[in-house]
Design a protein around this motif. Structure first.
Motif, PDB file in Angstrom:
ATOM      1  N   UNK A  56       0.753  -1.066  -0.036  1.00 44.46           N
ATOM      2  CA  UNK A  56       0.078   0.018   0.069  1.00 44.46           C
ATOM      3  C   UNK A  56       0.792   1.245   0.080  1.00 44.46           C
ATOM      4  N   UNK A  57       0.657   2.043  -0.952  1.00 45.07           N
ATOM      5  CA  UNK A  57       1.433   3.104  -0.917  1.00 45.07           C
ATOM      6  C   UNK A  57       0.894   4.383  -0.163  1.00 45.07           C
ATOM      7  N   UNK A  58       1.706   4.510   1.057  1.00 41.80           N
ATOM      8  CA  UNK A  58       1.303   5.488   2.156  1.00 41.80           C
ATOM      9  C   UNK A  58       1.780   6.782   2.174  1.00 41.80           C
ATOM     10  N   UNK A  59       1.127   7.848   2.406  1.00 40.47           N
ATOM     11  CA  UNK A  59       1.411   9.297   2.404  1.00 40.47           C
ATOM     12  C   UNK A  59       1.430   9.816   4.040  1.00 40.47           C
ATOM     13  N   UNK A  60       2.700  10.003   4.475  1.00 35.39           N
ATOM     14  CA  UNK A  60       2.760  10.460   5.675  1.00 35.39           C
ATOM     15  C   UNK A  60       3.151  11.772   5.724  1.00 35.39           C
ATOM     16  N   UNK A  61       2.237  12.723   6.548  1.00 38.48           N
ATOM     17  CA  UNK A  61       2.489  14.031   6.528  1.00 38.48           C
ATOM     18  C   UNK A  61       2.313  14.559   7.940  1.00 38.48           C
ATOM     19  N   UNK A  62       3.526  14.937   8.460  1.00 35.45           N
ATOM     20  CA  UNK A  62       3.655  15.122  10.129  1.00 35.45           C
ATOM     21  C   UNK A  62       2.955  14.177  10.722  1.00 35.45           C
ATOM     22  N   UNK A  63       3.231  13.060  10.566  1.00 36.12           N
ATOM     23  CA  UNK A  63       2.258  11.710  10.878  1.00 36.12           C
ATOM     24  C   UNK A  63       2.798  11.517  12.321  1.00 36.12           C
ATOM     25  N   UNK A  64       1.551  10.865  13.049  1.00 34.11           N
ATOM     26  CA  UNK A  64       1.865  10.292  14.494  1.00 34.11           C
ATOM     27  C   UNK A  64       2.383   8.935  14.170  1.00 34.11           C
ATOM     28  N   UNK A  65       2.628   8.169  15.370  1.00 39.62           N
ATOM     29  CA  UNK A  65       2.615   6.745  15.450  1.00 39.62           C
ATOM     30  C   UNK A  65       1.977   6.343  16.535  1.00 39.62           C
ATOM     31  N   UNK A  66       1.854   4.921  16.825  1.00 39.81           N
ATOM     32  CA  UNK A  66       1.288   4.303  18.059  1.00 39.81           C
ATOM     33  C   UNK A  66       2.662   3.956  19.027  1.00 39.81           C
ATOM     34  N   UNK A  67       2.506   4.475  20.049  1.00 37.58           N
ATOM     35  CA  UNK A  67       3.729   4.328  20.906  1.00 37.58           C
ATOM     36  C   UNK A  67       3.304   2.925  21.450  1.00 37.58           C
ATOM     37  N   UNK A  68       2.199   2.838  22.037  1.00 45.34           N
ATOM     38  CA  UNK A  68       1.675   1.532  22.777  1.00 45.34           C
ATOM     39  C   UNK A  68       0.211   1.146  22.332  1.00 45.34           C
ATOM     40  N   UNK A  69      -0.104   0.011  22.053  1.00 45.90           N
ATOM     41  CA  UNK A  69      -1.355  -0.555  21.678  1.00 45.90           C
ATOM     42  C   UNK A  69      -2.004  -1.550  22.769  1.00 45.90           C
ATOM     43  N   UNK A  70      -3.071  -1.478  23.276  1.00 48.00           N
ATOM     44  CA  UNK A  70      -3.717  -2.221  24.276  1.00 48.00           C
ATOM     45  C   UNK A  70      -3.753  -3.766  23.554  1.00 48.00           C
ATOM     46  N   UNK A  71      -3.995  -4.672  24.431  1.00 44.88           N
ATOM     47  CA  UNK A  71      -4.075  -6.225  24.106  1.00 44.88           C
ATOM     48  C   UNK A  71      -5.364  -6.452  23.114  1.00 44.88           C
ATOM     49  N   UNK A  72      -6.294  -5.768  23.217  1.00 45.23           N
ATOM     50  CA  UNK A  72      -7.400  -5.890  22.205  1.00 45.23           C
ATOM     51  C   UNK A  72      -7.475  -5.212  20.688  1.00 45.23           C
ATOM     52  N   UNK A  73      -6.388  -4.505  20.665  1.00 48.01           N
ATOM     53  CA  UNK A  73      -6.282  -3.677  19.390  1.00 48.01           C
ATOM     54  C   UNK A  73      -5.275  -4.677  18.245  1.00 48.01           C
ATOM     55  N   UNK A  74      -5.803  -4.597  17.160  1.00 46.38           N
ATOM     56  CA  UNK A  74      -5.285  -5.260  16.242  1.00 46.38           C
ATOM     57  C   UNK A  74      -4.423  -4.437  15.514  1.00 46.38           C
ATOM     58  N   UNK A  75      -2.996  -4.745  15.239  1.00 40.86           N
ATOM     59  CA  UNK A  75      -2.034  -3.590  14.563  1.00 40.86           C
ATOM     60  C   UNK A  75      -2.112  -4.370  13.106  1.00 40.86           C
ATOM     61  N   UNK A  76      -2.574  -3.631  12.188  1.00 42.52           N
ATOM     62  CA  UNK A  76      -2.917  -3.718  11.022  1.00 42.52           C
ATOM     63  C   UNK A  76      -1.430  -3.481  10.002  1.00 42.52           C
ATOM     64  N   UNK A  77      -0.648  -2.566  10.471  1.00 35.58           N
ATOM     65  CA  UNK A  77       0.634  -2.243   9.835  1.00 35.58           C
ATOM     66  C   UNK A  77       1.566  -1.472  10.574  1.00 35.58           C
ATOM     67  N   UNK A  78       2.897  -1.683  10.010  1.00 35.17           N
ATOM     68  CA  UNK A  78       4.173  -1.327  10.850  1.00 35.17           C
ATOM     69  C   UNK A  78       5.057  -0.664   9.866  1.00 35.17           C
ATOM     70  N   UNK A  79       5.952   0.451  10.547  1.00 34.14           N
ATOM     71  CA  UNK A  79       6.685   0.757   9.675  1.00 34.14           C
ATOM     72  C   UNK A  79       8.172   0.822  10.443  1.00 34.14           C
ATOM     73  N   UNK A  80       9.027   0.142  10.074  1.00 34.19           N
ATOM     74  CA  UNK A  80      10.317  -0.056  10.824  1.00 34.19           C
ATOM     75  C   UNK A  80      10.028  -0.095  12.559  1.00 34.19           C
ATOM     76  N   UNK A  81       9.180  -1.159  12.579  1.00 38.55           N
ATOM     77  CA  UNK A  81       8.687  -1.613  14.043  1.00 38.55           C
ATOM     78  C   UNK A  81       7.784  -0.294  14.672  1.00 38.55           C
ATOM     79  N   UNK A  82       7.444   0.683  13.897  1.00 37.06           N
ATOM     80  CA  UNK A  82       6.459   1.886  14.498  1.00 37.06           C
ATOM     81  C   UNK A  82       5.005   1.196  14.032  1.00 37.06           C
ATOM     82  N   UNK A  83       4.047   1.338  14.986  1.00 35.91           N
ATOM     83  CA  UNK A  83       2.524   0.851  14.578  1.00 35.91           C
ATOM     84  C   UNK A  83       1.988   2.081  13.867  1.00 35.91           C
ATOM     85  N   UNK A  84       1.578   1.843  12.632  1.00 32.70           N
ATOM     86  CA  UNK A  84       0.859   3.056  11.931  1.00 32.70           C
ATOM     87  C   UNK A  84      -0.239   2.612  11.341  1.00 32.70           C
TER      88      UNK A  84
END
Length: 195
Positions: free
Chosen positions: A133-161
């Motif tokens: 998926x061609x992703x466009x990041x503009x002053x983008x956040x990332x997820x520092x921590x996600x709870x146990x019931x949160x499904x991680x759909x994508x990461x970038x270099x180990x960072x949850x996006x």
């Protein structure tokens, strides 16, 4: 056909409306509480999270939207919208509030300032197409921590996006700025499944 509103306080409203229509939804900009209460799902577009918070406060939407989301309204937030769906913020401005809903801690502007914006191909987990998926990041956040019931759909270099938590979906990037409608199709399916 689900009716999906795009919160029209700021950001890529028109682009999200077009992407949702191409994904099979009836989409429209919404700004007032009565308009929001009449839709099956809500997109919170990118922009600037502190401005979104201040405008939502000015339009008296903070508490009602928090309650609607907590009550099961499907919502998708891209970039600043991801920040607004986070239960916790890191590096937020003093007093900054979010709608909440996703058990995650999000770091604002984690990838850097406007000049640090970039595009990159990413892999979406459990995607039947398997194509990047061609992703466009503009002053983008990332997820520092996600709870146990949160499904991680994508990461970038180990960072949850990209994450999903029940009927809530969030991406650090802007899928509405590409021609790839997989994220909007996923959200449309979530909304259909929730109604």
């Amino acid at each position: 056909m689900p009716v999906i509103g795009v919160l029209a306080l700021q950001g890529d409203v028109r682009e999200h409306v077009l992407a949702l229509e191409e994904a099979g939804a009836d989409a429209k900009p919404v700004r007032r509480l009565a308009e929001i209460e009449a839709v099956d799902g809500l997109v919170i577009p990118g922009g600037e999270s502190t401005t979104l918070w201040k405008l939502a406060t000015a339009f008296e939407l903070m508490d009602p939207l928090s309650k609607l989301i907590a009550g099961g309204l499907p919502a998708f937030g891209s970039c600043a919208g991801m920040i607004m769906l986070a239960d916790r913020l890191q590096d937020g401005v003093h007093g900054q509030q979010t709608f909440g809903g996703i058990d995650m801690t999000v770091r604002r502007n984690a990838f850097g300032r406007q000049v640090d914006s970039f595009e990159r191909d990413i892999t979406l987990r459990d995607d039947e197409y398997g194509e990047p998926f061609h992703a466009v990041f503009i002053r983008a956040p990332w997820v520092e921590r996600a709870g146990p019931d949160v499904d991680v759909l994508a990461e970038d270099n180990g960072r949850i996006i990209a994450v999903r938590h029940g009927a809530l979906l969030a991406t650090a990037f802007h899928p509405e700025l590409t021609q790839d409608r997989r994220i909007h199709k996923l959200f449309t399916q979530i909304v259909k499944g929730s109604s």
